[in-house]
Design a protein around this motif. Sequence first.
Motif, mmCIF file in Angstrom:
data_model
loop_
_atom_site.group_PDB
_atom_site.id
_atom_site.type_symbol
_atom_site.label_atom_id
_atom_site.label_comp_id
_atom_site.label_asym_id
_atom_site.label_seq_id
_atom_site.Cartn_x
_atom_site.Cartn_y
_atom_site.Cartn_z
ATOM 1 N N SER A 17 0.831 -1.173 -0.050
ATOM 2 C CA SER A 17 0.049 -0.123 -0.096
ATOM 3 C C SER A 17 0.764 1.226 0.103
ATOM 4 N N ALA A 18 2.097 1.013 0.331
ATOM 5 C CA ALA A 18 2.849 2.473 0.504
ATOM 6 C C ALA A 18 3.655 2.554 -0.959
ATOM 7 N N CYS A 19 4.285 1.633 -1.579
ATOM 8 C CA CYS A 19 4.811 1.986 -2.980
ATOM 9 C C CYS A 19 4.103 1.541 -3.946
ATOM 10 N N ALA A 20 3.057 0.376 -3.890
ATOM 11 C CA ALA A 20 2.367 -0.235 -5.211
ATOM 12 C C ALA A 20 3.087 -1.376 -5.699
ATOM 13 N N SER A 21 4.403 -1.813 -5.040
ATOM 14 C CA SER A 21 4.910 -3.050 -5.649
ATOM 15 C C SER A 21 4.019 -4.208 -5.653
ATOM 16 N N VAL A 22 4.385 -5.068 -6.619
ATOM 17 C CA VAL A 22 3.296 -6.216 -6.659
ATOM 18 C C VAL A 22 4.332 -7.360 -6.735
ATOM 19 N N PHE A 23 4.027 -8.271 -6.076
ATOM 20 C CA PHE A 23 4.687 -9.711 -5.694
ATOM 21 C C PHE A 23 4.136 -10.725 -5.877
ATOM 22 N N PRO A 31 9.069 3.506 0.823
ATOM 23 C CA PRO A 31 9.291 4.600 1.591
ATOM 24 C C PRO A 31 8.897 4.084 3.311
ATOM 25 N N GLY A 32 8.153 3.286 3.309
ATOM 26 C CA GLY A 32 7.709 2.750 4.600
ATOM 27 C C GLY A 32 7.199 1.418 4.970
ATOM 28 N N GLY A 33 7.347 0.390 4.011
ATOM 29 C CA GLY A 33 6.845 -0.479 4.136
ATOM 30 C C GLY A 33 5.261 -0.611 4.577
ATOM 31 N N GLY A 34 4.421 -0.471 3.614
ATOM 32 C CA GLY A 34 2.995 -0.567 3.853
ATOM 33 C C GLY A 34 2.617 -1.806 4.027
ATOM 34 N N GLU A 35 0.928 -1.768 4.247
ATOM 35 C CA GLU A 35 0.323 -3.047 4.324
ATOM 36 C C GLU A 35 0.364 -3.703 2.842
ATOM 37 N N VAL A 40 4.539 -10.611 4.757
ATOM 38 C CA VAL A 40 5.532 -10.196 5.890
ATOM 39 C C VAL A 40 5.893 -8.918 5.786
ATOM 40 N N PHE A 41 6.886 -8.537 4.805
ATOM 41 C CA PHE A 41 7.158 -7.244 4.652
ATOM 42 C C PHE A 41 7.413 -6.770 3.233
ATOM 43 N N CYS A 42 7.629 -5.498 2.564
ATOM 44 C CA CYS A 42 7.486 -5.091 1.326
ATOM 45 C C CYS A 42 9.077 -5.534 0.998
ATOM 46 N N ARG A 43 9.238 -6.173 -0.210
ATOM 47 C CA ARG A 43 10.597 -6.463 -0.633
ATOM 48 C C ARG A 43 11.309 -5.573 -1.558
ATOM 49 N N ASN A 44 10.731 -4.287 -1.756
ATOM 50 C CA ASN A 44 11.038 -3.263 -2.503
ATOM 51 C C ASN A 44 12.175 -2.663 -1.708
#
Length: 142
Positions: A21-27, A41-45, A33-37
């Motif tokens: 939800s913070a950077c819009a990266s898709v995995f 900027p903050g590791g969103g939901e 668990v956590f944003c891999r990007n």
Amino acid sequence: MVAGWFTGDGDGFRLLGTRCSACASVFFPREDVFCRNPGCPGGGELNEVPLSRRGRVWSYTDSRYRPPSPYVSDPELSWEPYALIAVELEHERIVVLGQTVAGITVADLAVGIEVEVVPGVLNEDEETTWTTWHWRPTEVTS
């Protein structure tokens, strides 16, 4: 079947990923668990999202040997080669690896052709069918 990696049947079949939800990266495979990007900027939901059903072949190869353990394979049965393709998804622009549907070989593939994700069977025995996804060229309808 790997729980949470895909859902639906027929035309409703979709791979499931997650979006930050913070950077819009898709995995994919999904990340819960956590944003891999590293630039996030903050590791969103991380929210579950259905991924594009279609994409274009980015690369491909064939598997002509029986893979070693822990791959499930009965050494008493003959080995059937299969094609593997890397597909760049239409909207997300991420690359997802998978097998092609039965009957499609590397001779049927080319970089850039359009494919779609469909349900597939990875392995089965008398008690269990392990499901997965396969890629099918869009000009192939069965």
